[in-house]
Design an enzyme around this catalytic site. Sequence first.
Site, PDB file in Angstrom:
ATOM      1  N   GLU A 180       1.008   4.052   1.604  1.00  0.00           N
ATOM      2  CA  GLU A 180       1.500   4.590   2.879  1.00  0.00           C
ATOM      3  C   GLU A 180       2.665   3.756   3.420  1.00  0.00           C
ATOM      4  OE1 GLU A 180      -3.075   5.116   3.042  1.00  0.00           O
ATOM      5  OE2 GLU A 180      -1.592   3.900   1.996  1.00  0.00           O
ATOM      6  N   HIS A 220       0.859  -1.184   0.000  1.00  0.00           N
ATOM      7  CA  HIS A 220       0.000   0.000   0.000  1.00  0.00           C
ATOM      8  C   HIS A 220       0.900   1.240   0.000  1.00  0.00           C
ATOM      9  CE1 HIS A 220      -4.267  -1.415   1.157  1.00  0.00           C
ATOM     10  NE2 HIS A 220      -3.622  -2.399   0.543  1.00  0.00           N
ATOM     11  N   ARG A 279       0.051   3.265  14.933  1.00  0.00           N
ATOM     12  CA  ARG A 279       1.278   2.741  15.545  1.00  0.00           C
ATOM     13  C   ARG A 279       2.421   3.740  15.423  1.00  0.00           C
ATOM     14  NH1 ARG A 279       3.433  -2.736  13.059  1.00  0.00           N
ATOM     15  NH2 ARG A 279       3.922  -1.318  11.325  1.00  0.00           N
ATOM     16  N   CYS A 302      -3.805   0.449   6.882  1.00  0.00           N
ATOM     17  CA  CYS A 302      -2.961   1.648   6.964  1.00  0.00           C
ATOM     18  C   CYS A 302      -3.379   2.551   8.122  1.00  0.00           C
ATOM     19  CB  CYS A 302      -3.006   2.411   5.644  1.00  0.00           C
ATOM     20  SG  CYS A 302      -2.145   1.557   4.300  1.00  0.00           S
ATOM     21  N   ARG A 359       6.563   5.037   3.723  1.00  0.00           N
ATOM     22  CA  ARG A 359       7.232   5.013   5.036  1.00  0.00           C
ATOM     23  C   ARG A 359       8.550   4.241   4.963  1.00  0.00           C
ATOM     24  NH1 ARG A 359       8.444   0.472   8.550  1.00  0.00           N
ATOM     25  NH2 ARG A 359       9.118   1.401  10.501  1.00  0.00           N
ATOM     26  N   ARG A 360       8.570   3.104   4.241  1.00  0.00           N
ATOM     27  CA  ARG A 360       9.812   2.334   4.097  1.00  0.00           C
ATOM     28  C   ARG A 360      10.893   3.190   3.429  1.00  0.00           C
ATOM     29  NH1 ARG A 360       9.245  -3.440   4.171  1.00  0.00           N
ATOM     30  NH2 ARG A 360      10.945  -3.601   2.654  1.00  0.00           N
ATOM     31  N   LYS A 395      -1.557   1.181  11.018  1.00  0.00           N
ATOM     32  CA  LYS A 395      -0.117   1.452  10.961  1.00  0.00           C
ATOM     33  C   LYS A 395       0.195   2.909  11.289  1.00  0.00           C
ATOM     34  CE  LYS A 395       1.184  -2.421   8.100  1.00  0.00           C
ATOM     35  NZ  LYS A 395       2.013  -2.956   7.011  1.00  0.00           N
TER      36      LYS A 395
END
Length: 334
Positions: A70, A68, A194, A188, A74-75, A191
């Site tokens: 997002e 996805h 989190r 997402c 982020r990675r 996440k």
Amino acid sequence: MDADILEIHGLYKSLNYAPPHSQFTILACFYLIDCPTNTRKIISLGTGSKCIPASKLSDRGELVHDSHAEALARRTAVRWLLEEVERLGSGTPSEWIDPPSPPERPKFRLRQSVRLHLYVSSLPCGDASMRYLAENQDETMAALKNSSIFPSLDATAASRGRDNYSRLGVLRTKPGRADSPRTLCMSCSDKIARWNVLGIQGALGALFLEPVYISEIIIGEVGDEMQEDCIRAFWNRLSSLEEYSSQGTHAQAYSMKEDRSIRSVEDAALPKGYHLQKPVIRFTPIPFIHSKPVLCSAGSSNEGKDTPDHIRKELQTISLQRSAGQPILASPKY
């Protein structure tokens, strides 16, 4: 804000990427702003709406389980952060990250004047989008997703995809479509929630960086009427964690009688430097060129008015079997 989104869209267009014919995609971007100078820097872009089925998960680390937008953005942002730490460690000055200052501050950190922003071209899947999807699907699909056809679940249990719209503030797995294979990927929305506690830097980044928190989230396709849903999904459902802040009081966090796994009240506290982040949430009317509203086509991770008739029939069969407490006998792809 609009200038930032236009710059992100311009960078995306410069890559000359287009999703497959008749499919839309979602765009996510992390970017930094230095407040005193108003300098901007895009550190990651990601598009996508797929994830690996549970049956194909690998424990060898060679597959990206969650694609996805997002998660991919982020990675990539984490990679940029680690590369910036490496550059700074080798003597190259950074406009965005401060070096450690031991013993008081043993890790790298974003400069205090720097803010991290997240842009997503549509509502993140999961809790943030449940009410919107319920209100914008046709009567047939809405009826299939009604809570009356699903068994009661414990308050802490995760729902699959878009099952049972009325369960708000709960964990949900991907994907949203009922005709897709099951996955073990969290939504997402979950996440992002989190990241609002642990930061985006991940376990590896945490070895070198203080928590990197999002200051602002900008969402496309919807308006301010979704503010309440996003607040609930991104942090408000985690408000009890404020009791465990390392800056807060531990006295009422937990007692041994309430939870035998916690040996002292200090064990219930978040680690030093961590807290529940509450980013500003804004909405932009600027359309993304490859979004569903722009392309006006069905795609890989959405269902509703565009749901094919054969899928509707199988969903109706599944809903009847669920409501009768029978095993699911429809197509194995479910």
